[in-house]
Design an enzyme around this catalytic site. Structure first.
Site, PDB file in Angstrom:
ATOM      1  N   HIS A   1      55.078  48.077  46.963  1.00 53.76           N
ATOM      2  CA  HIS A   1      53.561  47.536  47.006  1.00 53.76           C
ATOM      3  C   HIS A   1      53.169  48.668  46.150  1.00 53.76           C
ATOM      4  CE1 HIS A   1      53.309  44.095  48.966  1.00 53.76           C
ATOM      5  NE2 HIS A   1      53.724  44.708  49.435  1.00 53.76           N
TER       6      HIS A   1
ATOM      7  N   GLU B   1      61.181  45.253  48.386  1.00 56.47           N
ATOM      8  CA  GLU B   1      59.116  45.456  48.246  1.00 56.47           C
ATOM      9  C   GLU B   1      58.906  46.433  48.251  1.00 56.47           C
ATOM     10  OE1 GLU B   1      58.009  44.003  51.952  1.00 56.47           O
ATOM     11  OE2 GLU B   1      56.211  43.631  50.928  1.00 56.47           O
TER      12      GLU B   1
ATOM     13  N   PRO C   1      50.660  37.544  42.031  1.00 60.49           N
ATOM     14  CA  PRO C   1      49.583  37.622  41.152  1.00 60.49           C
ATOM     15  C   PRO C   1      48.556  38.516  40.678  1.00 60.49           C
ATOM     16  CG  PRO C   1      49.382  36.563  43.667  1.00 60.49           C
ATOM     17  CD  PRO C   1      50.594  36.952  43.356  1.00 60.49           C
ATOM     18  N   ASN C   2      47.809  38.857  40.309  1.00 60.72           N
ATOM     19  CA  ASN C   2      46.944  40.178  39.770  1.00 60.72           C
ATOM     20  C   ASN C   2      47.358  40.687  39.461  1.00 60.72           C
ATOM     21  OD1 ASN C   2      44.632  37.743  39.636  1.00 60.72           O
ATOM     22  ND2 ASN C   2      44.909  38.487  42.163  1.00 60.72           N
TER      23      ASN C   2
ATOM     24  N   ALA D   1      49.542  39.466  46.470  1.00 61.25           N
ATOM     25  CA  ALA D   1      48.364  39.338  47.667  1.00 61.25           C
ATOM     26  C   ALA D   1      49.367  38.033  48.710  1.00 61.25           C
ATOM     27  CB  ALA D   1      47.249  38.045  47.162  1.00 61.25           C
TER      28      ALA D   1
ATOM     29  N   ARG E   1      45.249  50.281  54.641  1.00 62.06           N
ATOM     30  CA  ARG E   1      43.933  49.063  54.010  1.00 62.06           C
ATOM     31  C   ARG E   1      43.197  48.163  54.747  1.00 62.06           C
ATOM     32  NH1 ARG E   1      45.285  47.735  47.800  1.00 62.06           N
ATOM     33  NH2 ARG E   1      43.208  46.861  47.656  1.00 62.06           N
TER      34      ARG E   1
ATOM     35  N   ARG F   1      41.530  46.845  35.428  1.00 56.75           N
ATOM     36  CA  ARG F   1      40.194  46.842  36.243  1.00 56.75           C
ATOM     37  C   ARG F   1      40.705  47.639  37.759  1.00 56.75           C
ATOM     38  NH1 ARG F   1      38.382  43.643  33.539  1.00 56.75           N
ATOM     39  NH2 ARG F   1      37.565  41.493  33.684  1.00 56.75           N
TER      40      ARG F   1
ATOM     41  N   TYR G   1      44.478  50.902  41.596  1.00 59.65           N
ATOM     42  CA  TYR G   1      45.757  50.767  41.288  1.00 59.65           C
ATOM     43  C   TYR G   1      46.052  51.369  40.112  1.00 59.65           C
ATOM     44  CZ  TYR G   1      45.635  46.612  44.495  1.00 59.65           C
ATOM     45  OH  TYR G   1      45.696  45.416  45.728  1.00 59.65           O
TER      46      TYR G   1
ATOM     47  N   ASN H   1      57.184  42.633  43.645  1.00 63.29           N
ATOM     48  CA  ASN H   1      56.112  43.211  43.821  1.00 63.29           C
ATOM     49  C   ASN H   1      55.205  41.324  44.052  1.00 63.29           C
ATOM     50  OD1 ASN H   1      52.850  44.005  44.796  1.00 63.29           O
ATOM     51  ND2 ASN H   1      53.024  45.772  43.407  1.00 63.29           N
TER      52      ASN H   1
HETATM   53  O1  CA2 Z   1      49.635  47.705  46.492  1.00 65.07           O
HETATM   54  C1  CA2 Z   1      50.564  46.726  45.984  1.00 65.07           C
HETATM   55  O2  CA2 Z   1      51.132  46.248  44.421  1.00 65.07           O
HETATM   56  C2  CA2 Z   1      49.592  44.916  46.357  1.00 65.07           C
HETATM   57  O3  CA2 Z   1      51.051  44.218  46.226  1.00 65.07           O
HETATM   58  C3  CA2 Z   1      48.859  44.761  45.203  1.00 65.07           C
HETATM   59  C4  CA2 Z   1      48.332  43.509  45.820  1.00 65.07           C
HETATM   60  C5  CA2 Z   1      47.190  43.070  46.719  1.00 65.07           C
HETATM   61  O4  CA2 Z   1      47.163  42.443  47.774  1.00 65.07           O
HETATM   62  C6  CA2 Z   1      48.214  43.835  47.733  1.00 65.07           C
HETATM   63  O5  CA2 Z   1      48.131  43.666  49.517  1.00 65.07           O
HETATM   64  C7  CA2 Z   1      48.994  45.333  48.062  1.00 65.07           C
HETATM   65  C8  CA2 Z   1      46.951  43.045  44.247  1.00 65.07           C
HETATM   66  C9  CA2 Z   1      47.472  43.431  42.654  1.00 65.07           C
HETATM   67  C10 CA2 Z   1      45.644  42.916  42.316  1.00 65.07           C
HETATM   68  O6  CA2 Z   1      46.674  44.125  41.480  1.00 65.07           O
HETATM   69  C11 CA2 Z   1      44.285  44.092  40.597  1.00 65.07           C
HETATM   70  C12 CA2 Z   1      45.272  44.903  39.402  1.00 65.07           C
HETATM   71  C13 CA2 Z   1      44.122  45.049  39.066  1.00 65.07           C
HETATM   72  C14 CA2 Z   1      42.570  44.881  39.058  1.00 65.07           C
HETATM   73  C15 CA2 Z   1      42.717  43.634  39.524  1.00 65.07           C
HETATM   74  C16 CA2 Z   1      44.060  43.132  40.574  1.00 65.07           C
END
Ligand code: CA2
Length: 157
Positions: free
Chosen positions: A112, A110, A22-23, A89, A119, A30, A35, A86
């Protein structure tokens, strides 16, 4: 004269599934401070280039829905030779993804983008790591390429 033995080519490997949760479709749009500026399409392109260098094929996918991710992991048992994931969340919540990855009986790496251990405390726990051969975190999109390299070594041909 004796006939030349047929050249032995290793059988073609099934593609490696690179699965995003997700996301991650929002990458580059964003929160670039966390990221980075690369989009998911940029990461897909880089994975395809690296996969070609490693003589691997890649199936690249993303979903915001837990059940869709479970369905894709279930298909991977037949369709893919390994999984790079990946889970976003869902990493920190999903027993369903853990069960699906275990049932797939494939090598799993896996990934990230961020260092989840630097974090919030709730990100320190990964439900899916027990199904993974290894975990790469904090190296940005390069982590996906390192995961493909690790898979290439694991899939001894
Ligand atoms: O660090 C990572 O790759 C995560 O898997 C990214 C997830 C986060 O919930 C994990 O704890 C770590 C979140 C991905 C959301 O990505 C976004 C990118 C741009 C704007 C908003 C969200």
């Amino acid at each position: 004269m004796a006939a030349k033995p047929a050249a032995r080519r290793p059988p073609a490997l099934k593609p490696v599934l690179v699965l995003n949760g997700p996301n991650l479709n929002m990458l580059g749009k964003r929160q670039p401070e966390i990221y980075g500026r690369e989009t998911l399409a940029d990461i897909e392109d880089a994975c395809r280039v690296e996969a070609q260098r490693l003589a691997l094929a890649v199936d690249f996918a993303q979903s915001n829905h837990e059940g869709v991710l479970v369905d894709r992991i279930q298909q991977a048992r037949e369709a893919n030779s390994a999984i790079v994931i990946n889970a976003g969340a869902y990493t920190h919540t999903s027993v369903a993804l853990l069960d699906a990855l275990n049932a797939a009986e494939l090598p799993v790496v896996e990934v990230h983008l961020s260092n989840i251990y630097k974090r919030e405390a709730f990100r320190h726990r990964s439900y899916i790591s027990p199904a993974a051969v290894g975990v790469i975190a904090g190296l940005g999109s390069h982590g996906y390429l390192l995961a493909l390299q690790a898979i290439s070594r694991l899939l001894v041909r």
